[in-house]
Design a protein around this motif. Structure first.
Motif, short mmCIF file in Angstrom:
data_model
loop_
_atom_site.label_atom_id
_atom_site.label_comp_id
_atom_site.label_asym_id
_atom_site.label_seq_id
_atom_site.Cartn_x
_atom_site.Cartn_y
_atom_site.Cartn_z
N ASP A 1 -45.71 58.28 15.39
CA ASP A 1 -44.92 57.44 16.29
C ASP A 1 -44.39 56.24 15.51
OD1 ASP A 1 -46.00 59.21 18.11
OD2 ASP A 1 -47.49 57.78 18.86
N PHE A 2 -43.28 55.69 15.97
CA PHE A 2 -42.83 54.43 15.39
C PHE A 2 -41.95 53.67 16.38
CE2 PHE A 2 -39.71 57.53 14.02
CZ PHE A 2 -38.49 56.88 14.05
N PHE A 3 -41.74 52.41 16.06
CA PHE A 3 -41.12 51.46 16.98
C PHE A 3 -40.06 50.67 16.23
CE2 PHE A 3 -41.25 47.07 18.72
CZ PHE A 3 -40.88 47.34 20.02
N LEU A 4 -38.89 50.55 16.84
CA LEU A 4 -37.81 49.74 16.29
C LEU A 4 -37.55 48.57 17.23
CD1 LEU A 4 -35.12 52.42 15.31
CD2 LEU A 4 -36.96 51.54 13.89
N SER A 5 -37.39 47.40 16.66
CA SER A 5 -37.11 46.23 17.48
C SER A 5 -36.23 45.27 16.70
CB SER A 5 -38.42 45.53 17.87
OG SER A 5 -38.17 44.35 18.61
N GLY A 6 -35.23 44.70 17.38
CA GLY A 6 -34.39 43.73 16.69
C GLY A 6 -32.96 43.78 17.17
N ARG A 7 -32.06 43.50 16.24
CA ARG A 7 -30.64 43.36 16.59
C ARG A 7 -29.77 44.04 15.54
NH1 ARG A 7 -27.10 39.45 14.61
NH2 ARG A 7 -25.24 39.08 15.89
N GLY B 1 -13.42 56.26 20.33
CA GLY B 1 -12.96 55.88 19.01
C GLY B 1 -13.83 54.81 18.38
N ASN B 2 -13.21 53.77 17.88
CA ASN B 2 -13.93 52.70 17.19
C ASN B 2 -14.48 51.68 18.17
OD1 ASN B 2 -12.87 54.12 15.08
ND2 ASN B 2 -11.79 52.41 14.14
N ALA B 3 -15.50 50.93 17.70
CA ALA B 3 -16.10 49.92 18.57
C ALA B 3 -16.70 48.79 17.75
CB ALA B 3 -17.19 50.55 19.45
N ASN B 4 -16.64 47.59 18.33
CA ASN B 4 -17.37 46.43 17.85
C ASN B 4 -18.41 46.07 18.90
OD1 ASN B 4 -15.71 46.30 15.63
ND2 ASN B 4 -15.17 44.14 15.91
N MET B 5 -19.68 46.02 18.51
CA MET B 5 -20.73 45.70 19.47
C MET B 5 -21.83 44.88 18.82
SD MET B 5 -22.62 49.42 19.86
CE MET B 5 -21.09 50.34 20.03
N ASP B 6 -22.58 44.20 19.68
CA ASP B 6 -23.72 43.39 19.25
C ASP B 6 -24.87 43.71 20.20
OD1 ASP B 6 -25.50 41.46 18.39
OD2 ASP B 6 -24.01 39.88 18.24
N VAL B 7 -25.96 44.31 19.69
CA VAL B 7 -26.97 44.90 20.56
C VAL B 7 -28.38 44.50 20.12
CG1 VAL B 7 -27.88 47.05 21.52
CG2 VAL B 7 -25.46 46.90 20.88
N ASN B 8 -29.23 44.14 21.09
CA ASN B 8 -30.66 43.95 20.87
C ASN B 8 -31.39 45.16 21.42
OD1 ASN B 8 -31.23 40.96 19.94
ND2 ASN B 8 -29.59 40.85 21.44
N ILE B 9 -32.36 45.67 20.66
CA ILE B 9 -33.05 46.89 21.06
C ILE B 9 -34.56 46.76 20.90
CG2 ILE B 9 -31.12 48.40 20.48
CD1 ILE B 9 -32.70 49.16 17.91
N LYS B 10 -35.28 47.51 21.73
CA LYS B 10 -36.70 47.78 21.56
C LYS B 10 -36.85 49.27 21.83
CE LYS B 10 -38.49 43.24 22.92
NZ LYS B 10 -39.36 42.51 23.90
#
Length: 269
Positions: free
Chosen positions: A118-124, A143-152
């Motif tokens: 198992d593993f975990f990703l967290s951040g931006r 198509g193309n995209a610009n995004m800014d995302v925080n994830i857990k």
């Protein structure tokens, strides 16, 4: 020979098939792999997903290699500048990545509990003109995209389980139209989304709150949505000008996937 601290400055190394590294490497706690702390300052790194997939997994004794989803193979050649800090099972990657599909900046913690798959990703992370459709599936007409995302994000036995996501999309091209000013906040699984989506585009004003769940035998739809305005023609959804612009509100609580088994209601105002 045993040593607890190891440093190489101005390193320049070619390895595997197409990987080249320039930078600084510091290790402490070596050779006890589980307790080895490292700092890798990457001035230049060129590699490929194929090379990455040949790297052994921690704890490096069972012959397993880093699992790579087939989708990632589309990234092709990769360039990276930044640093890696932490332990072999608990590392932060901070830097900028250039790929065949676009650029990504990351500040991500990657953590793997010892003796598990198992593993975990967290951040931006953020993207710069990234070709999302080519990465996911060209049939999506994205198509193309610009995004800014925080994830857990959580993976169990190397398979995606769920992710808490919150972010903004400054623009994304869908079906030959560029949508602007999108935001989202919620939880996704391989077959569901539960959260909020807002789009404040000049041709689509949408607020969505609720869930769509396809994990059960009968899908579940439980959400409220308000459409301030929607222009079908300008979004390339319909041709012509008839009923080009609408506004309405939906309240949906429904299960089912066809007329024969649907149960619930849809209210439209």
């Amino acid at each position: 020979v045993k040593f607890s601290y190891f440093v190489v400055t101005d390193a320049a190394v070619s390895l595997l098939v197409s990987t080249y590294f320039e930078g600084k490497v510091e290790l402490s706690g070596f050779p006890e792999i589980g307790n080895t702390y490292f700092f890798i300052d990457v001035k230049k790194l060129r590699t490929s997903i194929k090379d990455i997939s040949s790297i052994p997994l921690y704890p490096f004794i069972d012959g397993k290699k880093i699992p790579i989803p087939s989708t990632l193979m589309k990234l092709g050649a990769i360039k990276y500048k930044g640093n890696f800090t932490g332990f072999f099972n608990d590392v932060v990657a901070f830097g900028k990545i250039s790929t065949n599909l676009g650029n990504v900046s990351s500040d991500i913690l990657i953590k793997q509990p010892k003796k598990t798959n198992d593993f975990f990703l967290s951040g931006r992370f953020s993207t710069d003109n990234f070709r999302v459709g080519a990465f996911l599936d060209p049939s999506y007409k994205i198509g193309n995209a610009n995004m800014d995302v925080n994830i857990k994000t959580y993976f169990e036995n190397y398979k995606f389980v769920n992710s808490d996501i919150k972010g903004k999309i400054s623009y994304v091209d869908i079906n030959r139209y560029q949508y602007n000013n999108m935001s989202f906040d919620g939880t996704i699984t391989p077959k569901s989304f539960d959260g909020n989506v807002s789009i404040k585009d000049q041709n689509l004003d949408l607020d969505f709150a609720g869930k769509c769940d396809f994990s059960q035998k009968l899908p579940i739809f439980d959400f409220n949505a308000h459409v301030g305005h929607l222009n079908f023609h300008r979004l390339n959804i319909l041709n012509g000008d008839s009923i080009a612009d609408i506004s309405c509100s939906f309240k949906t609580k429904l299960t089912g996937n066809n007329i024969g088994n649907m149960n619930g209601y849809i209210r439209v105002d």
